[in-house]
Write a protein that holds these residues in place. Sequence first.
Motif, PDB file in Angstrom:
ATOM      1  N   TYR A  50       0.434   2.898  -1.764  1.00  0.00           N
ATOM      2  CA  TYR A  50       0.752   3.083  -3.183  1.00  0.00           C
ATOM      3  C   TYR A  50       0.122   4.366  -3.725  1.00  0.00           C
ATOM      4  N   PHE A  51      -1.171   4.576  -3.460  1.00  0.00           N
ATOM      5  CA  PHE A  51      -1.873   5.743  -3.991  1.00  0.00           C
ATOM      6  C   PHE A  51      -1.329   7.043  -3.398  1.00  0.00           C
ATOM      7  N   ASN A  52      -0.971   7.019  -2.135  1.00  0.00           N
ATOM      8  CA  ASN A  52      -0.414   8.228  -1.514  1.00  0.00           C
ATOM      9  C   ASN A  52       0.910   8.606  -2.178  1.00  0.00           C
ATOM     10  N   GLN A  53       1.704   7.608  -2.501  1.00  0.00           N
ATOM     11  CA  GLN A  53       2.966   7.869  -3.183  1.00  0.00           C
ATOM     12  C   GLN A  53       2.720   8.303  -4.627  1.00  0.00           C
ATOM     13  N   GLN A  54       1.779   7.627  -5.292  1.00  0.00           N
ATOM     14  CA  GLN A  54       1.492   7.889  -6.698  1.00  0.00           C
ATOM     15  C   GLN A  54       0.973   9.303  -6.911  1.00  0.00           C
ATOM     16  N   PHE A  55       0.121   9.766  -5.995  1.00  0.00           N
ATOM     17  CA  PHE A  55      -0.518  11.074  -6.176  1.00  0.00           C
ATOM     18  C   PHE A  55       0.044  12.145  -5.237  1.00  0.00           C
ATOM     19  N   ASP A  56       1.194  11.876  -4.666  1.00  0.00           N
ATOM     20  CA  ASP A  56       1.814  12.829  -3.756  1.00  0.00           C
ATOM     21  C   ASP A  56       2.063  14.163  -4.465  1.00  0.00           C
TER      22      ASP A  56
ATOM     23  N   ARG B 103      -8.826   9.351  -1.278  1.00  0.00           N
ATOM     24  CA  ARG B 103      -9.662   8.851  -0.179  1.00  0.00           C
ATOM     25  C   ARG B 103     -10.313   7.536  -0.597  1.00  0.00           C
ATOM     26  N   PHE B 104     -10.162   6.526   0.254  1.00  0.00           N
ATOM     27  CA  PHE B 104     -10.782   5.218   0.013  1.00  0.00           C
ATOM     28  C   PHE B 104     -12.108   5.153   0.761  1.00  0.00           C
ATOM     29  N   THR B 105     -13.142   4.679   0.093  1.00  0.00           N
ATOM     30  CA  THR B 105     -14.450   4.550   0.731  1.00  0.00           C
ATOM     31  C   THR B 105     -15.222   3.420   0.049  1.00  0.00           C
ATOM     32  N   GLY B 106     -16.510   3.355   0.285  1.00  0.00           N
ATOM     33  CA  GLY B 106     -17.313   2.272  -0.276  1.00  0.00           C
ATOM     34  C   GLY B 106     -17.595   1.188   0.745  1.00  0.00           C
ATOM     35  N   ILE B 107     -18.496   0.275   0.404  1.00  0.00           N
ATOM     36  CA  ILE B 107     -18.954  -0.744   1.339  1.00  0.00           C
ATOM     37  C   ILE B 107     -17.828  -1.640   1.834  1.00  0.00           C
TER      38      ILE B 107
ATOM     39  N   TYR C 217      -9.860  -7.626   3.552  1.00  0.00           N
ATOM     40  CA  TYR C 217      -9.588  -6.412   2.784  1.00  0.00           C
ATOM     41  C   TYR C 217      -8.438  -5.607   3.393  1.00  0.00           C
ATOM     42  N   ASN C 218      -8.184  -5.823   4.677  1.00  0.00           N
ATOM     43  CA  ASN C 218      -7.270  -4.938   5.402  1.00  0.00           C
ATOM     44  C   ASN C 218      -5.856  -4.891   4.826  1.00  0.00           C
ATOM     45  N   LYS C 219      -5.279  -6.087   4.583  1.00  0.00           N
ATOM     46  CA  LYS C 219      -3.904  -6.151   4.093  1.00  0.00           C
ATOM     47  C   LYS C 219      -3.762  -5.387   2.783  1.00  0.00           C
ATOM     48  N   PHE C 220      -4.687  -5.641   1.862  1.00  0.00           N
ATOM     49  CA  PHE C 220      -4.611  -5.003   0.555  1.00  0.00           C
ATOM     50  C   PHE C 220      -4.939  -3.515   0.650  1.00  0.00           C
ATOM     51  N   LEU C 221      -5.878  -3.182   1.511  1.00  0.00           N
ATOM     52  CA  LEU C 221      -6.258  -1.785   1.667  1.00  0.00           C
ATOM     53  C   LEU C 221      -5.069  -0.962   2.155  1.00  0.00           C
ATOM     54  N   THR C 222      -4.316  -1.495   3.099  1.00  0.00           N
ATOM     55  CA  THR C 222      -3.138  -0.797   3.609  1.00  0.00           C
ATOM     56  C   THR C 222      -2.098  -0.606   2.513  1.00  0.00           C
TER      57      THR C 222
ATOM     58  N   LEU D 209     -16.756  -2.200   5.718  1.00  0.00           N
ATOM     59  CA  LEU D 209     -16.716  -3.509   6.375  1.00  0.00           C
ATOM     60  C   LEU D 209     -15.398  -3.712   7.107  1.00  0.00           C
ATOM     61  N   SER D 210     -14.316  -3.347   6.448  1.00  0.00           N
ATOM     62  CA  SER D 210     -12.995  -3.473   7.061  1.00  0.00           C
ATOM     63  C   SER D 210     -12.868  -2.583   8.295  1.00  0.00           C
ATOM     64  N   THR D 211     -13.343  -1.350   8.168  1.00  0.00           N
ATOM     65  CA  THR D 211     -13.280  -0.400   9.280  1.00  0.00           C
ATOM     66  C   THR D 211     -14.120  -0.860  10.458  1.00  0.00           C
ATOM     67  N   ILE D 212     -15.288  -1.390  10.150  1.00  0.00           N
ATOM     68  CA  ILE D 212     -16.208  -1.840  11.202  1.00  0.00           C
ATOM     69  C   ILE D 212     -15.573  -2.919  12.058  1.00  0.00           C
ATOM     70  N   MET D 213     -14.910  -3.876  11.423  1.00  0.00           N
ATOM     71  CA  MET D 213     -14.317  -4.969  12.193  1.00  0.00           C
ATOM     72  C   MET D 213     -13.174  -4.469  13.074  1.00  0.00           C
TER      73      MET D 213
END
Length: 806
Positions: free
Chosen positions: A616-622, A628-632, A606-611, A636-640
Motif C-alpha cells: 500500500y505505502f509503495n503505491q501511495q508514495f510512488d 522504509r518500515f522499521t522498529g521492534i 505481523y508478517n501478513k499485515f506488514l506485506t 521481530l518479524s524479520t528475525i523469525m
Amino acid sequence: MNWRHRTERKFERFSDLLFTHSKKTIFAVLLLVTGFGSQLSTLTMDTSTEGFLHKTDSMRVAYDEFRDQFGRDEKLLVAIKTENVFDLDFLKKLEKLHKKLEAELPYITDVNSLINARNTYGDEKSLIVEDLFEVLPDSQQQIEPQKQRALNNPLLQNLLFSEDQKFAALVIDTQTYSSFDADGKLLVEQEEDEFADELVISAPTDQIYLSDAENTLIVNKAQQIIKEFAADDFEIYLTGSAVIAGTLKQSMMEDTKSFITKMIVMIVIVLGLLFKRVSGVLLPLVSVAFTITVTLSLMAITGVPFTIVTQIMPSFLLAVITGGAIHLLAIFYKDLSKTQDRKTSLRYAMGHSGLAIVMTSLTTAAGLWSFSFSELSPVADLGVFASSGVLIGLLFNLVLLPALIASMKIKPHTAKEDAQEHTQMDKMLLSISRISTGYPKAIIAVSTLMIVVAIAFASQLRFSHYPLIWFPEDHASRVATEVVDDKLKGSITMEIVIDTGRENGLYEPAVLNKIEQATDYLNSVQTQDFYVGKTLSLVDVLKETNRALNENKSEYYVVPQDKNLVAQELFLFENSGSDDLEDFVDASFSKARITVKLPYVESLGYNKFLTEWQTYFNQQFDGVADVRFTGISVLLSTIMEKAIHSSAVSYVIAFGLISIMMIALIGNVKIGLISMIPNMLPILFLSTIMVIFDMPLDMFTMLIGAIALGLAVDDTVHFMHNFRRYELEYNDVDKAVRLTLMGTGRAIVVTSIVLSVGFLVLLFASMSSMFNFGVLTASAIFIALLADFFLVPAIMKLLIHNKGDL
C-alpha cells in the motif's frame, strides 16, 4: 593394519607420554585456564531484539539509521488502573509518580503522561504550547476545562488514557546512546560556566547505543519505584519492549544460575552411583569447569555477548563433556579392576575409546557448527562457541584427565566387586542384544511404520516466535502487556520513515495529504487478533497547530493546503518552546516518521499485515517519497523469517558433515549412510511430540534438530566403532552386537542418562522456552538410545552376511 588401528596405537603412546609428564601437563593446563579465566569478568549480556541481527544486516543498518535520526523506539510503559483518571486525588498521585520517575530513573530523556500532555491552543496574539496541567487545580470542578481539552484531543486517547477513562499511562523515553564509551568510561563534560561544578553526560562520538546493562538498570529502578505507589485504587502495570528485554535478562540470569547448580548436583549423584569413587565424580567436573571457563572467556575476549540463545551453552557443555569423560573413565576403571595398574589401564582406555571420543566430539561440534552460518547473530555465536567448547572439552578429556589420573592415587576395585556392580545392567544389555538380533525384520518394520506416522505429524508443525508467552501466565510483565494491549490498544510500535529526498519536501501539501491518508488506512485495520491502536505523525502536530491558530475551531483540525502556510505554522510550533517536532521530522524537513502502535503478538503475526502495508505505502508514495518500515515489531518479524531459513540450512550442513564423518569411521559408504537413518528418528519423533503438545517451532526449538542429530550420532559412533572391531575379529554379527553392548553399551547408557538429566534440569526454568528445550532434547537423547540399541543392530543383522560386506 588400517588407519583406525594405527590411530588407536597412537592414542596408547600418547597416554604413556601424558603419564610420564603428568605434572607438567597439569601445570600447563592450569596456566592456560587461569590466563583465559582472567577475562571472564568482561563478558557482557545482550537480550535486545536488534541483537539477533548481525550489525551488517540491512534491517539492522536501517534500524540503526532510524535510531540515529529519531531516537530509541523501545520505551517503558507504565499503566495505572483506577476508577477515573481525571479524579483530582488520582492526578495528584500520578503527578508524584511522574516526578519521581523523571527524577530517579537513570538514562532516560522524557516522561509523558496526562500531567505534561501537550496542550496546544491559540489566543489573540500567539500560539501557545504548554503542559495540560501546568499546575493541578485545587478542586475537582476546576479540572473540567483540562479534561475537555484532553477528550477533544484525538492523540491522547489510547496513548495516555483509555477509552473508558479507567487507565492512565506514563510513556518513558530512554537515551538512544550509552552513557559510557567502548572502554566502559563515563562520558562527561564540564558545564560551560566556569563556576559550575555539575557534570553532565556528553553525546558519544562513536554512537554506542544504550547498553543492555543500562536498559536493565532502568527497568530495575522503575520496578522499585512503582512498588512504592501500588495500591488497590492505583494498580500499576509495567511493560513496553524495553521492559520485556530487561525482564528476559532477569529471568535468564536467574534460570542460568539455578539450573547449572541443579545440573551439577544431579550429575554428581549419577556419577557417584555409577563409579562409587570420588575421582569418578571430580575428574569429569574439573574437565567441565575448565571447558566452560575457557569457552565463556573466549566470548569475552572476542567481544561476543551472552544472549538468550547462548544461555543454553553452559548446561549443554556440562552434559556433553561429562558424557565424553564417562566413556574414558568407564573403560579405565573396568580394566583397572583386572590389571591393578593405572598406567596399563589408562593406556588401554585411551587406545580403546580415544578415537571414538574424538569422533563423537567432532560430530557434536559439526552439529553445532552448522549454526555458525545463521543469519541471526546469537545463533551464529552459539554455533561458533558451543562447537569450540566441545573441542576444548575434548582436549581436556584426552589431555587433562589422563594427566590427573596419572597423578592421583586411585584404588582399584577387585574383579569380584566390579562384576557385582555390572550384573543387573549386563542382564538388561544381554536381553537387548538377543531381541535386536533375533527379530530384526520386526524391529525394522515397526520402526518404518513409526517413521511414516512421525512424518505425517511433522507436516503439521507450526512456526512461532512469541517471547511474551515464555513467561508464566501470572508473570508481571506478561500480565502487564496483555492488560495494556487490551485497555490501551498496544504496547509495542512499528516505525515507518517517509523520505522525500529533498529539503523541505514535507512542506508539500500533496505529501502531507498522502501521509494523512496512509495513517487513516492504518487506523482502520481491525481484526479479531490484530489491530492498530494509534498512529502518530507530523500530520497530527500540524492539524493541532492549524486548529489552534484558527480560534481553536474543530473544523480547522485539517492539513493546510498551502505550502507557505504549512511552513509558517510549523515554524510557529518550533518557536513555541516545544521540541516535539523533533520526534517526527528531521532538521531539513525531508524525512517524516510515522509511529504505529500495535499489540505484542507472535512475530509471524505481523508478517501478513506488514506485506500488505508495504504494498500500500509503495503505491501511495510512488514517485513522491521512499518508504522504509522499521522498529521492534518489524525486527521481530524479520528475525523469525531468517530463523526458519537458517535452521533449514543448518540441518542440511549438519547432516552432510556428520554423514561424511560416519562414512569415514565405518569405511563403507553404503553402511555409513544407512547407519544415519536411526539418527533421524529423534528429530522425527520430536516433531510428533511438538504437534501433540502444541509446542511451536520457535527460536529455541529450531535449534534442537541439529543439536539432537549431533548428540544422537555420538551413541551411534561409539556403537559402530566397537561393533566394527568385533565384527571384523569374529565375523559374527550376533556376537559383535553382544560384545559391543556388554562393553561400550554400559557407558552409552550412563552418558545418555547424564545428558538427559542435564537437560531435564531445564524443567525448573521459569521460561517455557527453556522448559520445552529441556524436555525435547532429553526426549531426543532417549529416542536415540533406543534406536542405537535396537534399530542399528537390526539393520546390521540384515545388511551384513559375511566379512566381505563390511
